[in-house]
Design an enzyme around this catalytic site. Structure first.
Site, PDB file in Angstrom:
ATOM      1  N   LYS A 187      -4.616  -0.348  11.801  1.00 38.16           N
ATOM      2  CA  LYS A 187      -5.484   0.614  12.888  1.00 38.16           C
ATOM      3  C   LYS A 187      -7.132   1.129  13.480  1.00 38.16           C
ATOM      4  O   LYS A 187      -7.271   2.054  13.433  1.00 38.16           O
ATOM      5  CB  LYS A 187      -4.812   1.835  13.179  1.00 38.16           C
ATOM      6  CG  LYS A 187      -3.310   2.099  13.115  1.00 38.16           C
ATOM      7  CD  LYS A 187      -2.046   3.351  13.186  1.00 38.16           C
ATOM      8  CE  LYS A 187      -1.281   3.396  13.334  1.00 38.16           C
ATOM      9  NZ  LYS A 187      -0.435   2.765  12.408  1.00 38.16           N
ATOM     10  N   VAL A 193      12.354   2.887  15.374  1.00 42.26           N
ATOM     11  CA  VAL A 193      13.352   2.497  14.742  1.00 42.26           C
ATOM     12  C   VAL A 193      13.891   2.840  13.152  1.00 42.26           C
ATOM     13  O   VAL A 193      13.132   3.241  12.063  1.00 42.26           O
ATOM     14  CB  VAL A 193      14.012   1.224  14.838  1.00 42.26           C
ATOM     15  CG1 VAL A 193      15.327   0.771  14.574  1.00 42.26           C
ATOM     16  CG2 VAL A 193      13.794   0.659  16.005  1.00 42.26           C
ATOM     17  N   GLY A 221      10.812   1.075   8.660  1.00 39.98           N
ATOM     18  CA  GLY A 221      10.222   1.222   7.775  1.00 39.98           C
ATOM     19  C   GLY A 221      10.965   2.080   6.635  1.00 39.98           C
ATOM     20  O   GLY A 221      12.179   2.139   6.202  1.00 39.98           O
TER      21      GLY A 221
HETATM   22  P1  BMP Z   1       9.698   4.359   9.674  1.00 33.24           P
HETATM   23  O1  BMP Z   1      10.554   3.388  10.604  1.00 33.24           O
HETATM   24  O2  BMP Z   1       9.639   4.779   7.731  1.00 33.24           O
HETATM   25  O3  BMP Z   1       9.321   5.565  10.376  1.00 33.24           O
HETATM   26  O4  BMP Z   1       7.704   3.603   9.330  1.00 33.24           O
HETATM   27  C1  BMP Z   1       6.891   3.257  10.852  1.00 33.24           C
HETATM   28  C2  BMP Z   1       5.740   2.252  10.776  1.00 33.24           C
HETATM   29  O5  BMP Z   1       5.639   1.923  11.797  1.00 33.24           O
HETATM   30  C3  BMP Z   1       4.615   3.262   9.959  1.00 33.24           C
HETATM   31  O6  BMP Z   1       4.410   2.663   9.264  1.00 33.24           O
HETATM   32  C4  BMP Z   1       4.137   4.287  10.705  1.00 33.24           C
HETATM   33  O7  BMP Z   1       2.866   3.870  10.277  1.00 33.24           O
HETATM   34  C5  BMP Z   1       4.016   2.339  12.155  1.00 33.24           C
HETATM   35  N1  BMP Z   1       4.028   3.294  13.295  1.00 33.24           N
HETATM   36  C6  BMP Z   1       4.964   4.424  13.919  1.00 33.24           C
HETATM   37  O8  BMP Z   1       5.334   4.417  13.299  1.00 33.24           O
HETATM   38  N2  BMP Z   1       4.317   4.601  15.092  1.00 33.24           N
HETATM   39  C7  BMP Z   1       3.290   3.959  16.209  1.00 33.24           C
HETATM   40  O9  BMP Z   1       3.700   4.418  17.164  1.00 33.24           O
HETATM   41  C8  BMP Z   1       2.311   3.348  15.339  1.00 33.24           C
HETATM   42  C9  BMP Z   1       2.699   2.637  13.952  1.00 33.24           C
HETATM   43  O10 BMP Z   1       2.111   1.959  13.216  1.00 33.24           O
END
Ligand code: BMP
Length: 212
Positions: free
Chosen positions: A60, A171, A191
């Site tokens: 980012k 998701v 993630g």
């Molecule tokens: P998780 O499925 O565990 O919530 O992870 C989501 C991933 O996507 C994390 O790496 C987070 O930093 C990234 N992310 C997000 O969740 N929302 C955004 O708007 C942008 C992201 O990069």
């Protein structure tokens, strides 16, 4: 039909390699970011690319153009094939990331609207539309838009058109389902619902099938 990107936000090389190896063949790319890279160093990219899966660096990026270029040089020099950047620092900062990515044969994705509730404070609404327009004008390869607000992601698809990609986080742990967004996007980002699963391979397989 959307690809599956694994957000590998684990700490340490042992856990990262364990999950990445388990998910080989089930994920189309791996997204790494600060949690993993700060705990291992950028050398983790080489450990993960042994699996021959594209690695996208989610740093980012948000700085002046010169600093953005220096960051991108490290990212692509380490073997990543993509970078995720912010757009709010302005068109010159954004262009630095897009140009560096393309100079290295990589891709650049731009955060337009984030998936968490706090995104509504700034990273949403008209700002998101404006940043999507900036991403398109800069020649970026795609944008990041939320699976948690599929109607917004559908709207942003209309802003950028079909020539650019959309990768969509939210998701799994954040509550969205692959079916919510798969018709609007090119990839879903998952993630915790994979790397915290008892059987990451089985979890990845299920998300991949549901994203298709
Ligand atoms: P998780 O499925 O565990 O919530 O992870 C989501 C991933 O996507 C994390 O790496 C987070 O930093 C990234 N992310 C997000 O969740 N929302 C955004 O708007 C942008 C992201 O990069």
């Amino acid at each position: 039909m959307a690809d599956l990107l694994l957000a590998l936000d684990v700490k340490g090389k042992t856990e990262a390699v364990r999950v990445a190896n388990a998910c080989t063949g089930e994920v189309d790319a791996i997204k790494i970011g600060y949690p993993l890279v700060l705990s291992t160093g950028l050398g983790i990219v080489k450990d993960l690319t042994n699996a021959e899966i594209p690695i996208i660096a989610d740093f980012k990026v948000a700085d002046i153009p010169n600093t953005n270029t220096l960051i991108c040089e490290e990212v692509f020099g380490a073997g990543c094939s993509g970078i995720i950047t912010h757009a709010f620092c302005g068109s010159d900062s954004l262009a630095a990331c897009v140009d560096a990515a393309h100079d290295h044969g990589g891709v650049c994705f731009v955060v337009c609207e984030m998936s968490h509730p706090g995104a509504l404070d700034f990273l949403s609404g008209d700002n998101a539309v404006r940043m999507a327009e900036m991403a398109k004008a800069a020649g970026a390869d795609g944008i990041i838009a939320p699976a948690t607000r599929p109607e917004r992601t559908a709207m942003l698809r209309g802003v950028i058109g079909d020539a650019m990609k959309i990768y969509s986080p939210g998701v799994g742990a954040q509550g969205a389902q692959p079916e919510d967004v798969k018709k609007y996007v090119d990839g879903i980002i998952v993630g915790r619902a994979i790397y915290e699963a008892t059987d990451p391979k089985a979890a990845a397989h299920e998300f991949r099938v549901r994203a298709r």
